[in-house]
Design a protein around this motif. Structure first.
Motif, PDB file in Angstrom:
ATOM      1  N   GLN A   1      31.435  -5.988  -2.808  1.00  0.00           N
ATOM      2  CA  GLN A   1      30.196  -5.861  -2.422  1.00  0.00           C
ATOM      3  C   GLN A   1      29.216  -6.966  -3.397  1.00  0.00           C
ATOM      4  O   GLN A   1      29.704  -7.382  -4.324  1.00  0.00           O
ATOM      5  N   PRO A   2      28.133  -7.488  -2.744  1.00  0.00           N
ATOM      6  CA  PRO A   2      27.327  -8.394  -3.715  1.00  0.00           C
ATOM      7  C   PRO A   2      26.945  -7.729  -4.844  1.00  0.00           C
ATOM      8  O   PRO A   2      26.652  -6.628  -5.060  1.00  0.00           O
ATOM      9  N   GLY A   3      27.157  -8.671  -6.081  1.00  0.00           N
ATOM     10  CA  GLY A   3      27.019  -8.259  -7.223  1.00  0.00           C
ATOM     11  C   GLY A   3      27.893  -7.743  -7.934  1.00  0.00           C
ATOM     12  O   GLY A   3      28.221  -7.368  -9.065  1.00  0.00           O
ATOM     13  N   GLY A   4      29.178  -7.558  -7.278  1.00  0.00           N
ATOM     14  CA  GLY A   4      30.396  -7.125  -7.875  1.00  0.00           C
ATOM     15  C   GLY A   4      31.166  -8.370  -8.570  1.00  0.00           C
ATOM     16  O   GLY A   4      30.766  -9.407  -8.529  1.00  0.00           O
ATOM     17  N   SER A   5      32.342  -7.955  -9.094  1.00  0.00           N
ATOM     18  CA  SER A   5      33.331  -8.820  -9.765  1.00  0.00           C
ATOM     19  C   SER A   5      34.894  -8.841  -9.281  1.00  0.00           C
ATOM     20  O   SER A   5      35.077  -7.869  -8.878  1.00  0.00           O
TER      21      SER A   5
ATOM     22  N   LEU B   1      28.661 -11.674  -7.754  1.00  0.00           N
ATOM     23  CA  LEU B   1      29.244 -12.288  -6.640  1.00  0.00           C
ATOM     24  C   LEU B   1      28.057 -12.285  -5.490  1.00  0.00           C
ATOM     25  O   LEU B   1      27.374 -11.123  -5.554  1.00  0.00           O
ATOM     26  N   LYS B   2      28.073 -13.266  -4.738  1.00  0.00           N
ATOM     27  CA  LYS B   2      27.241 -13.315  -3.728  1.00  0.00           C
ATOM     28  C   LYS B   2      27.604 -13.658  -2.288  1.00  0.00           C
ATOM     29  O   LYS B   2      28.705 -14.047  -2.309  1.00  0.00           O
ATOM     30  N   PRO B   3      27.254 -13.300  -1.222  1.00  0.00           N
ATOM     31  CA  PRO B   3      27.855 -13.492   0.144  1.00  0.00           C
ATOM     32  C   PRO B   3      28.278 -15.056   0.429  1.00  0.00           C
ATOM     33  O   PRO B   3      29.187 -15.361   0.807  1.00  0.00           O
ATOM     34  N   GLU B   4      27.522 -15.910  -0.368  1.00  0.00           N
ATOM     35  CA  GLU B   4      27.757 -17.195  -0.088  1.00  0.00           C
ATOM     36  C   GLU B   4      28.995 -17.609  -0.986  1.00  0.00           C
ATOM     37  O   GLU B   4      29.658 -18.802  -0.725  1.00  0.00           O
ATOM     38  N   ASP B   5      29.533 -16.781  -1.799  1.00  0.00           N
ATOM     39  CA  ASP B   5      30.763 -16.890  -2.501  1.00  0.00           C
ATOM     40  C   ASP B   5      32.150 -16.867  -1.620  1.00  0.00           C
ATOM     41  O   ASP B   5      33.325 -17.148  -1.864  1.00  0.00           O
ATOM     42  N   THR B   6      31.857 -16.155  -0.366  1.00  0.00           N
ATOM     43  CA  THR B   6      33.018 -16.028   0.413  1.00  0.00           C
ATOM     44  C   THR B   6      33.747 -17.412   0.953  1.00  0.00           C
ATOM     45  O   THR B   6      33.199 -18.161   1.292  1.00  0.00           O
ATOM     46  N   ALA B   7      34.888 -17.156   0.567  1.00  0.00           N
ATOM     47  CA  ALA B   7      35.804 -18.418   0.995  1.00  0.00           C
ATOM     48  C   ALA B   7      37.320 -18.015   0.636  1.00  0.00           C
ATOM     49  O   ALA B   7      37.599 -17.045  -0.284  1.00  0.00           O
ATOM     50  N   VAL B   8      38.204 -19.061   0.795  1.00  0.00           N
ATOM     51  CA  VAL B   8      39.405 -18.846   0.318  1.00  0.00           C
ATOM     52  C   VAL B   8      39.623 -19.879  -1.149  1.00  0.00           C
ATOM     53  O   VAL B   8      39.063 -20.836  -0.985  1.00  0.00           O
TER      54      VAL B   8
ATOM     55  N   ALA C   1      41.935 -26.590 -12.096  1.00  0.00           N
ATOM     56  CA  ALA C   1      40.688 -26.396 -11.608  1.00  0.00           C
ATOM     57  C   ALA C   1      40.751 -25.122 -10.396  1.00  0.00           C
ATOM     58  O   ALA C   1      42.059 -24.921  -9.791  1.00  0.00           O
ATOM     59  N   TRP C   2      39.768 -24.856  -9.967  1.00  0.00           N
ATOM     60  CA  TRP C   2      39.736 -23.730  -9.087  1.00  0.00           C
ATOM     61  C   TRP C   2      38.892 -24.375  -7.747  1.00  0.00           C
ATOM     62  O   TRP C   2      37.721 -25.094  -8.153  1.00  0.00           O
ATOM     63  N   TYR C   3      39.332 -24.342  -6.797  1.00  0.00           N
ATOM     64  CA  TYR C   3      38.408 -25.005  -5.602  1.00  0.00           C
ATOM     65  C   TYR C   3      38.519 -23.755  -4.639  1.00  0.00           C
ATOM     66  O   TYR C   3      38.965 -22.696  -4.686  1.00  0.00           O
ATOM     67  N   ARG C   4      37.440 -23.817  -3.605  1.00  0.00           N
ATOM     68  CA  ARG C   4      37.318 -22.862  -2.308  1.00  0.00           C
ATOM     69  C   ARG C   4      36.978 -23.428  -1.167  1.00  0.00           C
ATOM     70  O   ARG C   4      36.589 -24.671  -1.254  1.00  0.00           O
ATOM     71  N   GLN C   5      37.241 -22.882  -0.228  1.00  0.00           N
ATOM     72  CA  GLN C   5      36.908 -23.219   1.361  1.00  0.00           C
ATOM     73  C   GLN C   5      36.434 -22.300   2.079  1.00  0.00           C
ATOM     74  O   GLN C   5      37.112 -21.323   2.388  1.00  0.00           O
ATOM     75  N   ALA C   6      35.210 -22.702   2.463  1.00  0.00           N
ATOM     76  CA  ALA C   6      34.458 -21.472   3.135  1.00  0.00           C
ATOM     77  C   ALA C   6      34.685 -21.701   4.682  1.00  0.00           C
ATOM     78  O   ALA C   6      35.189 -22.968   5.019  1.00  0.00           O
TER      79      ALA C   6
ATOM     80  N   THR D   1      35.786 -12.170  -0.094  1.00  0.00           N
ATOM     81  CA  THR D   1      34.960 -11.737   0.737  1.00  0.00           C
ATOM     82  C   THR D   1      33.898 -10.860   0.112  1.00  0.00           C
ATOM     83  O   THR D   1      34.150  -9.939  -0.549  1.00  0.00           O
ATOM     84  N   VAL D   2      32.478 -11.529  -0.044  1.00  0.00           N
ATOM     85  CA  VAL D   2      31.548 -10.571  -0.473  1.00  0.00           C
ATOM     86  C   VAL D   2      30.702 -10.286   0.493  1.00  0.00           C
ATOM     87  O   VAL D   2      29.864 -11.004   1.110  1.00  0.00           O
ATOM     88  N   SER D   3      30.678  -8.820   0.814  1.00  0.00           N
ATOM     89  CA  SER D   3      29.977  -8.296   1.842  1.00  0.00           C
ATOM     90  C   SER D   3      29.380  -7.042   1.676  1.00  0.00           C
ATOM     91  O   SER D   3      30.300  -6.343   1.122  1.00  0.00           O
ATOM     92  N   SER D   4      28.390  -6.285   2.272  1.00  0.00           N
ATOM     93  CA  SER D   4      27.898  -4.998   1.937  1.00  0.00           C
ATOM     94  C   SER D   4      28.604  -4.316   3.137  1.00  0.00           C
ATOM     95  O   SER D   4      28.181  -3.123   3.180  1.00  0.00           O
TER      96      SER D   4
END
Length: 114
Positions: free
Chosen positions: A13-17, A85-92, A35-40, A111-114
């Protein structure tokens, strides 16, 4: 040939870890910056956080103060602690050297979602 295996993703959920882990194969892990990378969805892969062999870190602006990258050279592993965490952090999320090699793992879905 180097390989990377990412794990630790999930639905939060948003705000989680979440804490991501990356296990690397290959020799001389400790001499490389990682490094860490991500792809939405629908976007290009982007840099998220990096750590030098000496432990210096840097982050993309959108995650500063929320994400922390660390490494354990004895375990050939890199970690990403993600808080607030925020919804915009959703990615691989992927790990790789920095600069990245041509060898990418399967990534781990966050996946960051309520």
């Amino acid at each position: 040939q180097v390989q990377f295996v990412e794990s630790g993703g999930g639905l939060v959920q948003p705000g989680g870890s979440l804490r991501l882990s990356c296990a690397a194969s290959g020799s001389f892990f400790g001499i490389y910056a990682m490094a860490w990378y991500r792809q939405a969805p629908g976007k290009q892969r982007e840099f998220v956080a990096g750590i030098t062999r000496g432990g210096n870190t840097n982050y993309t602006d959108s995650v500063k103060g929320r994400f922390t990258i660390s490494r354990d050279n004895a375990k050939k592993s890199v970690y990403l602690q993600m808080n607030s965490l925020k919804p915009e952090d959703t990615a691989v999320y992927y790990c790789n050297r920095r600069p990245a090699t041509d060898y990418w793992g399967q990534g781990t879905q966050v996946t960051v979602s309520s």
